[in-house]
Design an enzyme around this catalytic site. Structure first.
Site, mmCIF file in Angstrom:
data_model
loop_
_atom_site.group_PDB
_atom_site.id
_atom_site.type_symbol
_atom_site.label_atom_id
_atom_site.label_comp_id
_atom_site.label_asym_id
_atom_site.label_seq_id
_atom_site.Cartn_x
_atom_site.Cartn_y
_atom_site.Cartn_z
ATOM 1 N N GLU A 85 0.835 -1.206 0.000
ATOM 2 C CA GLU A 85 0.000 0.000 0.000
ATOM 3 C C GLU A 85 0.873 1.261 0.000
ATOM 4 O O GLU A 85 0.460 2.304 -0.498
ATOM 5 C CB GLU A 85 -0.926 -0.022 1.229
ATOM 6 N N HIS A 142 8.372 -26.865 -0.250
ATOM 7 C CA HIS A 142 7.562 -27.893 -0.932
ATOM 8 C C HIS A 142 6.417 -27.247 -1.687
ATOM 9 O O HIS A 142 5.422 -27.884 -1.983
ATOM 10 C CB HIS A 142 7.025 -28.893 0.103
ATOM 11 N N LYS A 174 -13.154 2.219 -2.092
ATOM 12 C CA LYS A 174 -14.087 2.444 -0.988
ATOM 13 C C LYS A 174 -15.277 3.271 -1.465
ATOM 14 O O LYS A 174 -16.415 3.049 -1.058
ATOM 15 C CB LYS A 174 -13.386 3.212 0.149
HETATM 16 O O1 PA5 Z 1 -2.753 1.722 5.930
HETATM 17 C C1 PA5 Z 1 -3.866 2.180 5.821
HETATM 18 O O2 PA5 Z 1 -4.090 3.387 5.909
HETATM 19 C C2 PA5 Z 1 -5.052 1.258 5.593
HETATM 20 O O3 PA5 Z 1 -4.668 -0.052 5.391
HETATM 21 C C3 PA5 Z 1 -5.997 1.321 6.778
HETATM 22 O O4 PA5 Z 1 -5.327 0.841 7.933
HETATM 23 C C4 PA5 Z 1 -7.257 0.521 6.517
HETATM 24 O O5 PA5 Z 1 -7.866 0.935 5.329
HETATM 25 C C5 PA5 Z 1 -8.237 0.700 7.671
HETATM 26 O O6 PA5 Z 1 -8.514 2.048 7.860
HETATM 27 P P1 PA5 Z 1 -9.154 2.573 9.174
HETATM 28 O O7 PA5 Z 1 -8.217 2.342 10.309
HETATM 29 O O8 PA5 Z 1 -9.387 4.028 8.941
HETATM 30 O O9 PA5 Z 1 -10.441 1.833 9.372
#
Ligand code: PA5
Length: 465
Positions: free
Chosen positions: A291, A320, A434
């Site tokens: 990410e 394996h 989202k």
């Molecule tokens: O790294 C990030 O920002 C995302 O992976 C969030 O942790 C994830 O989308 C969850 O978001 P939130 O904590 O706002 O629910």
């Protein structure tokens, strides 16, 4: 302290076609010092909370105080979150608590709570978990920095309603919200309801938040030394922050990955521990890396292709499974072993059919010894096949070392982002997904995403057999 062994990344070990030369690393010095400057600048601007949270011991004290007041009332913990709000705690559970924590009887569990994670939208999973979880005796931790994450809110809604049915008006005493200190709908709900809360600092991104209350609160209830985690993280910060390329292992590790991608066309980044205790770290790292680095624009808005694809692997299981591909498939992978020197435990293999030499050779050998031989053998065959591999070496498995590892990998990821010239702290593409979900769920204000989805999602029936 953690060590970084990059011998088999180098051309001396695997040859010039695939290995990196000292000259190439030297050639990256300017870019590397720009990365250091950028980190210093962003830190001075107060944007890099992940480097600051290890120094906040007040969080540890308030979490411990809360745990002491609550632990006796509960037998289980339900952690409701997703992505950066759930993966870190899962990695900590495996690494530093018991692999079968939930199955231990109360005496062996001591004061630790069983823990259930709700981090997917999956009716199978939530129904299975609630079959075994005693809702009356469960502390519910809802974790969302933004407060607006659909998956988390859906799971929270279901679990909250179950809780209300079981305990009536006392439900509030069983819910803790971990969210932004001021903003977001979860903050509002928590304040209106009077839930206990812990903050996620605003300058700490979700996937960089495991050492904030996001990871520390669940960890404390699993019996993990959370002060030790922060102390280990401070060791890493002090050891590496601001250090130049050849004394800065996370930066050097990032530089190798950057060079393997740009100069050798290797676009897969494998992290491979040899114990299940560390496997979920590879999973946590997958999200951190993917990410943070998967971006198509640099910070000036110019098109860029950045980021190797992270892939977790587990020895010896993947010998394996994936190793055949690693050895004879495309030479496009950069493998990092996550080695653990001292397991602190071992099991001797008993005498096993002494009259049969095909199996007797394992008699009286140590399981850890076998594990170590297999790890070394894999490292060797990769080298022989001119496949790059390095090792991050943990001396032992405890909170200090895991805290150090977390900061090591977070800094490595941030530095890699700087080398690519991108912003490693945002996730614009995820946000877009989202918004389509909001549109499909008829959330007011997101109608155009439903329309766009309906226009763009048509499929030809004749392409479906
Ligand atoms: O790294 C990030 O920002 C995302 O992976 C969030 O942790 C994830 O989308 C969850 O978001 P939130 O904590 O706002 O629910």
């Amino acid at each position: 302290m953690i060590r970084f062994d990059y011998n088999y990344f180098m051309e001396e070990a695997i040859g010039p076609e695939h290995g990196i030369t000292v000259g190439e690393l030297d050639g990256l010095r300017t870019l590397a010092s720009e990365a250091l400057n950028r980190m210093a600048r962003e830190k001075a601007e107060g944007r890099l909370g992940f480097l600051e949270i290890p120094y906040d011991d007040t969080v540890v004290r308030s979490i411990e105080k809360f745990r002491k007041s609550a632990a006796d009332r509960f037998s289980s913990l339900a952690v409701i979150g997703i992505g950066g709000s759930a993966l870190g705690a899962q990695a900590l559970r495996n690494a530093l608590s018991h692999l079968y924590l939930n199955e231990l009887d109360e005496r062996k569990r001591k004061k630790r709570l069983k823990v259930y994670f709700f981090d997917n939208v999956d009716p199978f999973e939530i129904l299975a978990a609630t079959d075994v979880m005693d809702v009356r005796e469960t502390l519910f931790l809802v974790i969302s920095k933004s407060g607006g994450t659909t998956e988390t809110n859906a799971n929270f809604a279901i679990l909250l309603s179950m809780l209300k049915k079981k305990v009536g008006k006392h439900y509030r005493e069983q819910v803790v919200a971990i969210t932004d200190p001021e903003k977001g709908v979860l903050r509002k709900i928590a304040d209106d309801e009077g839930f206990a809360t812990f903050p996620v600092p605003q300058n700490v991104g979700g996937r960089f938040s495991v050492l904030s209350a996001v990871g520390l609160v669940p960890a404390a209830f699993m019996g993990i030394d959370i002060g030790g985690l922060l102390s280990g993280a401070r060791t890493a910060t002090e050891r590496y922050y601001g250090m130049d390329l050849f004394r800065n292992a996370p930066l050097l590790c990032a530089a190798f990955h950057y060079l393997f991608d740009r100069a050798r066309g290797k676009r897969i980044n494998v992290l491979m521990p040899y114990t299940r205790k560390l496997f979920l770290f590879a999973d946590w790292y997958r999200q951190l890396w993917a990410e943070s680095l998967g971006k198509n624009r640099d910070i000036e808005g110019r098109p860029v292709v950045s980021g190797l694809t992270p892939m977790p692997a587990l020895g010896t299981i993947d010998q394996h499974s994936q190793l055949q591909l690693y050895l004879e498939g495309p030479n496009d992978k950069v493998i990092t072993f996550l080695k653990l020197n001292e397991f602190g435990c071992d099991v001797e293999i008993p005498d096993f059919y002494p009259g049969i030499p095909e199996v007797d050779y394992i008699s009286r050998k140590s399981l850890r010894g076998l594990n170590r031989f297999e790890e070394s053998a894999t490292e060797m065959v990769l080298r022989e096949a001119h496949r790059p591999s390095a090792a991050i070496i943990l001396p032992r498995l405890d909170a200090e070392i895991i805290g150090e590892l977390i900061l090591f990998l977070e800094m490595q990821t941030a530095y890699a982002g700087y080398l690519y010239g991108i912003n490693p702290y945002d996730q614009p593409a995820v946000e877009q997904g989202k918004q389509f979900t909001f549109g499909l769920l008829d959330r007011p204000g997101f109608e155009r995403f439903r329309e766009e989805f309906e226009r763009g999602s048509s499929k030809r029936d004749d392409y479906i057999l």
